[in-house]
Design an enzyme around this catalytic site. Structure first.
Site, short mmCIF file in Angstrom:
data_model
loop_
_atom_site.label_atom_id
_atom_site.label_comp_id
_atom_site.label_asym_id
_atom_site.label_seq_id
_atom_site.Cartn_x
_atom_site.Cartn_y
_atom_site.Cartn_z
N HIS A 217 0.83 -1.20 0.00
CA HIS A 217 0.00 0.00 0.00
C HIS A 217 0.86 1.26 0.00
O HIS A 217 0.40 2.34 0.34
CB HIS A 217 -0.93 0.02 1.21
CG HIS A 217 -1.92 -1.08 1.21
ND1 HIS A 217 -1.70 -2.27 1.86
CD2 HIS A 217 -3.12 -1.19 0.59
CE1 HIS A 217 -2.74 -3.06 1.67
NE2 HIS A 217 -3.61 -2.43 0.90
N HIS A 399 -4.61 9.43 4.93
CA HIS A 399 -5.70 9.61 5.89
C HIS A 399 -6.61 10.77 5.51
O HIS A 399 -7.84 10.66 5.58
CB HIS A 399 -5.14 9.84 7.30
CG HIS A 399 -6.20 9.99 8.34
ND1 HIS A 399 -6.94 8.92 8.81
CD2 HIS A 399 -6.69 11.10 8.99
CE1 HIS A 399 -7.81 9.35 9.71
NE2 HIS A 399 -7.69 10.67 9.83
N GLY A 400 -6.03 11.89 5.12
CA GLY A 400 -6.85 13.04 4.75
C GLY A 400 -7.72 12.76 3.55
O GLY A 400 -8.92 13.09 3.53
N GLY A 402 -8.72 9.81 2.45
CA GLY A 402 -9.75 8.82 2.81
C GLY A 402 -10.87 9.43 3.63
O GLY A 402 -12.05 9.15 3.39
N ALA A 555 -2.85 11.04 13.18
CA ALA A 555 -3.77 11.69 12.23
C ALA A 555 -5.22 11.37 12.54
O ALA A 555 -6.10 12.25 12.46
CB ALA A 555 -3.43 11.27 10.80
#
Length: 579
Positions: A217, A399-400, A402, A555
């Site tokens: 990933h 993270h942002g 998603g 995060a």
């Protein structure tokens, strides 16, 4: 970089559409992924695989006769949602139960686990086998924490061939577990991958160096070294893998192995053959016979430059199923008897979504909940870049992105069901499913759990009050800790959720209004999120690079704190409106 795309947000859905158009004789599209377009033997187990897009031929390219019956496909590098997995499993099911098998990543574990529970609740037998072949991702004594990389193929192949042979669900599951227990992989990367629309790769590898132990990933490796010659890389692969023989294998000499030299996206086949030349020599020198070795791309990491070596130590059963014929868009062995195609009517999948009745009070509350979700989405969109930066310190930096996908998807769904007069509980539960569906990954799964818990607590009868909201937050906390397995101190969103929940419930129990209680809890959440900077991660993709994250907050903790703060401000500006 990625050269050919339209809108980055549409890339995953468009690639599935094109893949199915090119392989309609073998696969058909369903909501959430693909399944076989040919008739499977009735009364046999269905093997459903899956994960994020960006790993082709995994996962869709491995669907077909002799291999998987279906593949659930999430967004790029993001787990498919529980709903997507459920949809694929229902479409693939043949009457003897379903085996769900996938790489051991937190988001996949959550979503596949939820889908499994739903299938079982509907009377469909279901089992799960996670692939844990990557020796670099955890020590042997913590093998259950290892992630799945190219060893996915060995487990998928063995399980599917066993299902094709008519074995029961318990027997197919046992064979999949045996294949996983005897499979080991190690990978390296020479450069990171760059997703469509991104200006920078997910991680950088210094020029002339190689990251050892990368993940599929885009996770960075656990150490860096100079790029070796092809023979030296082959020697590193074989030496490291032979240092850890699986249970039941006492010595390498005399063993038979399935061998996969896997390219990760940008390494040319010709280069792989140069490396495999030396691998074959080394295996022979150790007295190991390679059985039907595969060299090429099987489980990639989009356009990452890198490679991995996988060994599955065979026994009689594993060898039988490894060598069994199969015919899929991207992987073929032997000769199969061509299966009968499904009729046009059988290919149609009808999905109906009913909205349960709601009281007028619940319908009015639904509009308030929609406004809160819109505020959440705006907050996340405004902070997506910074959340990605924080996540990239020790994770993969998505993270942002998603969270934005999830929040925007939740708002879109909430608006749709609000137009259909849904109550607050239904609106929030449907928004929860959409969030998990669009976001994928661990955070998508956990936010789906949280919003479903809140929606269930609100219901469709009464207007929300402080006690019911506090109870919903408590249930969200319990659900996240149950499914995510994190606890306070692990450097996750739980380090914010627990003190937020505790404070909210204490304030409500003392008679505070929802607005005042929420604002007090949000202030605690802000401080708790910042405090995670002093913690070392013990869960998820950041765990192997724990030291790099020291001094940087988590995060997921920051995004939760931002959300509860934004919700509190909106509640305050509409005193009494949402309560």
């Amino acid at each position: 970089m990625t050269y050919l795309f339209n809108q980055p947000s549409a890339f995953a859905s468009e690639l599935i559409e094109g893949f199915v158009a090119a392989n309609a004789d073998k696969v058909r599209q369903v909501s959430g992924g693909v399944v076989r377009s040919t008739r499977s033997q009735p009364g046999t187990v269905a093997v459903v695989i899956g994960g994020g897009s960006g790993h082709y031929p995994a996962f869709a390219g491995l669907v077909g006769q002799g291999l998987a019956h279906g593949a659930a496909m999430g967004n790029l590098f993001a787990s498919p949602s529980a709903q997507q997995i459920y949809n694929v499993a229902r479409a693939a099911e043949n009457g003897a139960g379903v085996l769900l098998t996938f790489g051991n990543y937190a988001g996949d574990v959550l979503h596949f686990g939820q889908a499994c529970e739903r299938l079982k609740a509907e009377g469909i037998p279901c089992e799960i086998v996670t692939v844990t072949d990557d020796i670099s991702s955890a020590r042997p004594e913590e093998i259950e924490k290892r992630r799945g990389v190219a060893g996915d193929l060995t487990v998928f192949k063995v399980a599917s061939a066993a299902a094709e042979a008519g074995l029961s669900l318990d027997e197919v599951t046992a064979m999949a577990r045996q294949a996983n227990a005897r499979t080991r992989s190690l990978g390296v990367a020479f450069s990171g991958c760059t997703l469509p629309g991104a200006e920078q790769p997910l991680f950088e590898v210094a020029k002339g160096t190689m990251a050892l132990g990368m993940g599929i990933h885009g996770e960075p490796g656990i150490s860096d070294t100079e790029v070796p010659r092809a023979d030296a890389l082959a020697e590193l692969f074989v030496e490291r893998l032979l240092q850890e023989l699986p249970p039941g294998v006492t010595e390498a000499k005399g063993q038979r192995c399935a061998v996969i030299l896997n390219g990760l996206g940008s390494v040319k086949y010709e280069e792989l053959f140069v490396v495999y030349r030396r691998i074959a020599q080394l295996l022979q020198e150790h007295g190991i016979e390679a059985v039907e070795p595969d060299v090429g791309e099987f489980v990639t990491s989009f356009n990452m430059a890198g490679a991995s070596l996988t060994l599955m130590w065979l026994d009689a059963d594993l060898e039988t199923y490894w060598r069994a014929p199969c015919n899929t868009p991207a992987y073929r062995k032997g000769s199969v008897i061509k299966a009968e195609p499904l009729s046009a009517a059988e290919r149609e999948v009808v999905v109906q979504e009913d909205i349960p009745p709601a009281s007028d009070a619940a319908k009015r509350s639904a509009r308030c909940v929609l406004a809160l979700l819109e505020t959440v989405a705006q907050t996340i969109n405004d902070n997506a870049q910074e959340l990605g930066r924080i996540d990239a310190v020790a994770g993969d930096g998505d993270h942002g992105i998603g969270m934005a996908r999830g929040a925007n998807g939740a708002v879109e769904k909430a608006r749709e069901v609000a137009r259909r007069d849904a109550g607050a509980g239904t609106l929030l539960c449907r928004a929860a499913d959409a969030w998990a569906d669009k976001a994928g990954g661990t955070s998508g799964a956990l936010w789906g759990v949280a919003l479903n818990a809140l929606g269930t607590a609100l219901g469709d009868e009464l207007a929300p009050d402080a006690e019911r909201v506090a109870l919903g937050v408590t249930h969200a906390r319990e659900g996240i800790m149950h499914f995510g397995k994190a606890k306070p101190g692990d450097k996750t969103m739980v380090d914010v959720l627990v003190p937020f929940s505790d404070t909210l419930n204490q304030q409500v129990a003392q008679g505070a209004s929802l607005v005042d209680a929420w604002l007090a809890a949000a202030a605690v959440a802000q401080q708790s999120a910042q405090d995670t900077a002093q913690l070392l991660p013990k869960m998820g993709r950041a765990r192997p690079l724990a030291e790099k994250s020291l001094g940087t907050p988590d995060a997921g903790a920051i995004s939760l704190a931002l959300i509860v703060e934004a919700v509190g401000k909106l509640l305050q500006s509409n005193q009494g409106g949402a309560a």
